[in-house]
Design a protein around this motif. Sequence first.
Motif, PDB file in Angstrom:
ATOM      1  N   LEU A   1      54.795  37.732  61.696  1.00  0.00           N
ATOM      2  CA  LEU A   1      55.699  38.574  62.493  1.00  0.00           C
ATOM      3  C   LEU A   1      55.811  38.082  63.939  1.00  0.00           C
ATOM      4  O   LEU A   1      56.912  37.974  64.490  1.00  0.00           O
ATOM      5  CB  LEU A   1      55.231  40.030  62.484  1.00  0.00           C
ATOM      6  N   ILE A   2      54.676  37.775  64.559  1.00  0.00           N
ATOM      7  CA  ILE A   2      54.674  37.324  65.953  1.00  0.00           C
ATOM      8  C   ILE A   2      55.396  35.977  66.077  1.00  0.00           C
ATOM      9  O   ILE A   2      56.249  35.795  66.947  1.00  0.00           O
ATOM     10  CB  ILE A   2      53.229  37.235  66.499  1.00  0.00           C
ATOM     11  N   GLY A   3      55.064  35.054  65.185  1.00  0.00           N
ATOM     12  CA  GLY A   3      55.729  33.750  65.210  1.00  0.00           C
ATOM     13  C   GLY A   3      57.210  33.856  64.892  1.00  0.00           C
ATOM     14  O   GLY A   3      58.054  33.186  65.499  1.00  0.00           O
ATOM     15  N   GLY A   4      57.536  34.727  63.941  1.00  0.00           N
ATOM     16  CA  GLY A   4      58.931  34.924  63.557  1.00  0.00           C
ATOM     17  C   GLY A   4      59.759  35.495  64.689  1.00  0.00           C
ATOM     18  O   GLY A   4      60.882  35.035  64.952  1.00  0.00           O
ATOM     19  N   LEU A   5      59.212  36.498  65.388  1.00  0.00           N
ATOM     20  CA  LEU A   5      59.941  37.096  66.510  1.00  0.00           C
ATOM     21  C   LEU A   5      60.116  36.074  67.633  1.00  0.00           C
ATOM     22  O   LEU A   5      61.196  35.976  68.224  1.00  0.00           O
ATOM     23  CB  LEU A   5      59.204  38.335  67.022  1.00  0.00           C
ATOM     24  N   THR A   6      59.079  35.304  67.901  1.00  0.00           N
ATOM     25  CA  THR A   6      59.171  34.270  68.937  1.00  0.00           C
ATOM     26  C   THR A   6      60.270  33.265  68.602  1.00  0.00           C
ATOM     27  O   THR A   6      61.091  32.918  69.453  1.00  0.00           O
ATOM     28  CB  THR A   6      57.819  33.537  69.090  1.00  0.00           C
ATOM     29  N   THR A   7      60.305  32.807  67.354  1.00  0.00           N
ATOM     30  CA  THR A   7      61.304  31.823  66.929  1.00  0.00           C
ATOM     31  C   THR A   7      62.708  32.414  66.976  1.00  0.00           C
ATOM     32  O   THR A   7      63.647  31.770  67.461  1.00  0.00           O
ATOM     33  CB  THR A   7      60.991  31.316  65.502  1.00  0.00           C
ATOM     34  N   ALA A   8      62.854  33.643  66.494  1.00  0.00           N
ATOM     35  CA  ALA A   8      64.171  34.295  66.499  1.00  0.00           C
ATOM     36  C   ALA A   8      64.680  34.496  67.923  1.00  0.00           C
ATOM     37  O   ALA A   8      65.882  34.397  68.179  1.00  0.00           O
ATOM     38  CB  ALA A   8      64.098  35.628  65.759  1.00  0.00           C
ATOM     39  N   ARG A   9      63.780  34.761  68.847  1.00  0.00           N
ATOM     40  CA  ARG A   9      64.180  34.925  70.248  1.00  0.00           C
ATOM     41  C   ARG A   9      64.574  33.598  70.893  1.00  0.00           C
ATOM     42  O   ARG A   9      65.340  33.578  71.855  1.00  0.00           O
ATOM     43  CB  ARG A   9      63.024  35.540  71.053  1.00  0.00           C
ATOM     44  N   ALA A  10      64.019  32.508  70.396  1.00  0.00           N
ATOM     45  CA  ALA A  10      64.221  31.210  71.042  1.00  0.00           C
ATOM     46  C   ALA A  10      65.527  30.518  70.656  1.00  0.00           C
ATOM     47  O   ALA A  10      65.983  29.626  71.370  1.00  0.00           O
ATOM     48  CB  ALA A  10      63.033  30.287  70.719  1.00  0.00           C
ATOM     49  N   VAL A  11      66.129  30.911  69.532  1.00  0.00           N
ATOM     50  CA  VAL A  11      67.361  30.232  69.104  1.00  0.00           C
ATOM     51  C   VAL A  11      68.571  30.808  69.828  1.00  0.00           C
ATOM     52  O   VAL A  11      68.547  31.941  70.312  1.00  0.00           O
ATOM     53  CB  VAL A  11      67.566  30.316  67.564  1.00  0.00           C
ATOM     54  N   ALA A  12      69.631  30.005  69.880  1.00  0.00           N
ATOM     55  CA  ALA A  12      70.817  30.385  70.665  1.00  0.00           C
ATOM     56  C   ALA A  12      71.728  31.382  69.952  1.00  0.00           C
ATOM     57  O   ALA A  12      72.309  32.259  70.588  1.00  0.00           O
ATOM     58  CB  ALA A  12      71.611  29.133  71.041  1.00  0.00           C
ATOM     59  N   SER A  13      71.862  31.231  68.632  1.00  0.00           N
ATOM     60  CA  SER A  13      72.859  32.061  67.938  1.00  0.00           C
ATOM     61  C   SER A  13      72.239  33.254  67.234  1.00  0.00           C
ATOM     62  O   SER A  13      71.135  33.174  66.673  1.00  0.00           O
ATOM     63  CB  SER A  13      73.645  31.216  66.925  1.00  0.00           C
ATOM     64  N   ILE A  14      72.966  34.358  67.260  1.00  0.00           N
ATOM     65  CA  ILE A  14      72.526  35.581  66.569  1.00  0.00           C
ATOM     66  C   ILE A  14      72.456  35.333  65.069  1.00  0.00           C
ATOM     67  O   ILE A  14      71.556  35.832  64.396  1.00  0.00           O
ATOM     68  CB  ILE A  14      73.471  36.759  66.902  1.00  0.00           C
ATOM     69  N   LYS A  15      73.385  34.532  64.554  1.00  0.00           N
ATOM     70  CA  LYS A  15      73.409  34.250  63.112  1.00  0.00           C
ATOM     71  C   LYS A  15      72.097  33.587  62.669  1.00  0.00           C
ATOM     72  O   LYS A  15      71.497  33.985  61.668  1.00  0.00           O
ATOM     73  CB  LYS A  15      74.599  33.358  62.771  1.00  0.00           C
ATOM     74  N   THR A  16      71.656  32.581  63.416  1.00  0.00           N
ATOM     75  CA  THR A  16      70.396  31.907  63.079  1.00  0.00           C
ATOM     76  C   THR A  16      69.214  32.860  63.249  1.00  0.00           C
ATOM     77  O   THR A  16      68.302  32.892  62.414  1.00  0.00           O
ATOM     78  CB  THR A  16      70.195  30.647  63.942  1.00  0.00           C
ATOM     79  N   ALA A  17      69.235  33.647  64.325  1.00  0.00           N
ATOM     80  CA  ALA A  17      68.163  34.621  64.558  1.00  0.00           C
ATOM     81  C   ALA A  17      68.080  35.622  63.409  1.00  0.00           C
ATOM     82  O   ALA A  17      66.991  35.973  62.958  1.00  0.00           O
ATOM     83  CB  ALA A  17      68.386  35.343  65.884  1.00  0.00           C
ATOM     84  N   ASP A  18      69.245  36.053  62.909  1.00  0.00           N
ATOM     85  CA  ASP A  18      69.276  36.973  61.768  1.00  0.00           C
ATOM     86  C   ASP A  18      68.710  36.324  60.505  1.00  0.00           C
ATOM     87  O   ASP A  18      68.002  36.971  59.728  1.00  0.00           O
ATOM     88  CB  ASP A  18      70.709  37.458  61.501  1.00  0.00           C
ATOM     89  N   GLN A  19      69.028  35.028  60.307  1.00  0.00           N
ATOM     90  CA  GLN A  19      68.484  34.297  59.146  1.00  0.00           C
ATOM     91  C   GLN A  19      66.964  34.219  59.230  1.00  0.00           C
ATOM     92  O   GLN A  19      66.264  34.416  58.230  1.00  0.00           O
ATOM     93  CB  GLN A  19      69.077  32.878  59.088  1.00  0.00           C
ATOM     94  N   ILE A  20      66.474  33.933  60.428  1.00  0.00           N
ATOM     95  CA  ILE A  20      65.017  33.872  60.635  1.00  0.00           C
ATOM     96  C   ILE A  20      64.397  35.242  60.338  1.00  0.00           C
ATOM     97  O   ILE A  20      63.408  35.342  59.616  1.00  0.00           O
ATOM     98  CB  ILE A  20      64.693  33.432  62.081  1.00  0.00           C
TER      99      ILE A  20
END
Length: 197
Positions: free
Chosen positions: A158-177
């Motif tokens: 969860l912690i790693g996933g949230l960090t990665t989702a926050r770091a990407v530029a697009s909402i679409k990629t963040a949603d996929q993560i």
Amino acid sequence: MTKVSKKEETRKRIINAASQAFRSNGYAGIGVDGIAKEAGVTSGAFYAHLGSKEGAFEVALSVGLDEVITAIPEFQRQHGKQWLVAFSDYYLSQSHRENLSCGCAMTTLSPEVVRTKPQLQSLYEEKMKEIVALVAQGIEGDSKEECIAKGWALLGVLIGGLTTARAVASIKTADQIATSIKSAVINIAGNIKESTT
């Protein structure tokens, strides 16, 4: 209902400002003057209440992890066997991803703790063990040790996933993560216990 003194109100305001500032900017990204300004107090008042920037970080870390310690049993009570789904949905939601200042201290402050002194790392470890124990109580396993191991794995994902989702530029990629991480969390957990409280 007891009346909160002006001194207590000021201290609370400073702690809230410090907590949000450290989560948003990191330890190095904000100074005492900046925290005092956010709290609407003088730097002298900051030092009178929290002693130092390091002292403020210690309080902010403790308060932030206590929020999680309070939240997990609440999710377990409110959502029963669906608590982990509900918690993951909240944790990886777009609103939580975008809200650094009020977001989870586990994600924002863990990297900062790596660079602090052993005393703070011990505080962090103690609080994280408490969080893991709460998670472990809400999942099933063949032994307490297995549930604890699953708890560490769930939090790490969860912690790693949230960090990665926050770091990407697009909402679409963040949603996929977020979707992938939620799926992984449920797979790790296996069977979920019904809350007994």
